[in-house]
Design an enzyme around this catalytic site. Structure first.
Site, short mmCIF file in Angstrom:
data_model
loop_
_atom_site.label_atom_id
_atom_site.label_comp_id
_atom_site.label_asym_id
_atom_site.label_seq_id
_atom_site.Cartn_x
_atom_site.Cartn_y
_atom_site.Cartn_z
N THR A 203 -34.60 32.81 27.69
CA THR A 203 -33.14 32.83 27.79
C THR A 203 -32.57 34.23 27.94
OG1 THR A 203 -32.72 32.91 25.38
CG2 THR A 203 -33.07 30.74 26.37
N VAL A 254 -26.59 32.82 28.79
CA VAL A 254 -26.34 31.38 28.62
C VAL A 254 -27.60 30.73 28.03
CG1 VAL A 254 -24.45 31.07 30.25
CG2 VAL A 254 -26.79 31.07 31.10
N HIS A 255 -27.97 31.18 26.84
CA HIS A 255 -29.19 30.71 26.18
C HIS A 255 -29.33 29.18 26.24
CE1 HIS A 255 -29.84 34.64 24.27
NE2 HIS A 255 -28.58 34.62 23.87
N ASP A 256 -28.29 28.49 25.80
CA ASP A 256 -28.40 27.05 25.57
C ASP A 256 -28.55 26.25 26.86
OD1 ASP A 256 -28.23 27.39 22.82
OD2 ASP A 256 -26.05 27.34 22.85
#
Length: 327
Positions: A203, A254-256
């Site tokens: 991520t 935008v890790h998620d």
């Protein structure tokens, strides 16, 4: 020969902050295109307090046109107080933009708890629902503790969690979702042997820029959604740069969204089979995630861990899908 395909049924477990919001909107676009069915959104304690993550989830569902979806209220954290991430995401988890959107239509006081929804839905359709968890895993762990074996009834569980061959983002060793409730993470890891993990290792390469937000918003630039996406992106870039999360690149992580990238575009990721453990006791290393790299036979595998991602194609898909939501 006929090939039967089914649309994934998804429970999204989330603690809206900025990257969660982009993931929620991406999922709503995939629902709009007929590629997914959103069963429920279960809000969680994490980036901000449970009341705020609940109301944010409600507001974002309405913004994307899925206001009819049930939203669960997060299970409160039952361990020592943990600092949230409002310093990154704003006091409301939405870049301090919640007042620019219509009020939440879901009622926090009468909403079911998130773990109750998870238990009920998985029992109703065993083997058919995928859980995408992009916040601390308190809700999932509580469901497992209340109803042992319930998480094995999920078709698949994909989580954004951990840091293996890179530093953490909340301590030198720990990623936020794991650090916030490490025991819950270990409970979920122990619940089945095929958890899919999207860690900081991948991520940290997913930097969303203002130019990308502008590209999406140009489909309908005067819409409430376009204005919100641009403003949220600008806010998140500001805090990301101030905390040096992107090494000076003018964007935010935008890790998620990695979880949805994997679920709908799996060819973009390289995963490794592993036995993942979590440090739950260490004073300096609490929340650290571990993989055994010794040259010894491996047993007790419990996860698939993503270690590489094709960033160019990831963002091509994210941007084009978000454009569909604008139409």
């Amino acid at each position: 020969m006929s090939i039967q395909t089914t649309i994934p049924k998804i429970i999204l477990d989330t603690d809206p902050g900025g990257d969660d919001i982009y993931a929620i909107l991406w999922l709503q676009s995939l629902v709009k295109q007929g590629f997914a069915e959103l069963v429920a959104v279960t809000s969680a304690d994490g980036n901000v307090a449970v009341q705020k993550t609940f109301s944010s989830a409600s507001q974002i569902l309405s913004l994307g046109g899925l206001q009819h979806i049930e939203v669960g209220r997060g299970v409160p954290l039952k361990v020592e107080f943990k600092e949230n991430a409002a310093y990154i995401h704003g006091t409301d988890g939405m870049g301090n933009l919640s007042t620019t959107l219509p009020a939440a239509i879901h009622n926090y006081e009468t909403a079911r708890y998130s773990d109750e929804i998870i238990i009920e839905r998985l029992n109703a359709e065993p083997g058919k629902i995928t859980i995408v968890a992009i916040g601390p895993l308190t809700n999932l762990a509580t469901a497992e503790e209340k109803s042992p074996g319930i998480l094995r009834k999920a078709k698949e569980i994909v989580v954004m969690a951990g840091a293996f061959y890179c530093s953490g983002n909340v301590t030198p060793h720990a990623e936020f979702n794991v650090w916030f409730n490490p025991k819950a993470t270990q409970t979920v890891l122990d619940s089945r042997n095929d958890l899919v993990v999207m860690p900081l290792d991948v991520t940290r390469h997913l930097i969303f820029t203002q130019e990308m937000a502008h590209s999406v918003s140009q489909v309908k630039p005067e819409s409430d959604l376009a204005r919100f996406l641009n403003a949220l992106c600008q806010f998140m870039i500001g805090t990301s740069l101030s905390y040096r999360e992107t090494e000076g690149v003018n964007g935010f992580l935008v890790h998620d969204a990695a979880t949805l990238g994997y679920l709908f575009y799996p060819e973009l990721f390289m995963l490794r089979r592993a036995r993942v453990r979590v440090e739950t006791q260490g004073r300096w290393t609490q929340g650290k995630t571990l993989i055994d790299d010794r040259l010894l036979p491996k047993t007790g595998m419990n996860a698939w861990v993503a270690l590489q991602v094709d960033t160019a194609r990831f963002f091509t898909n994210l941007i084009e899908d978000l454009k569909v939501l604008m139409k």
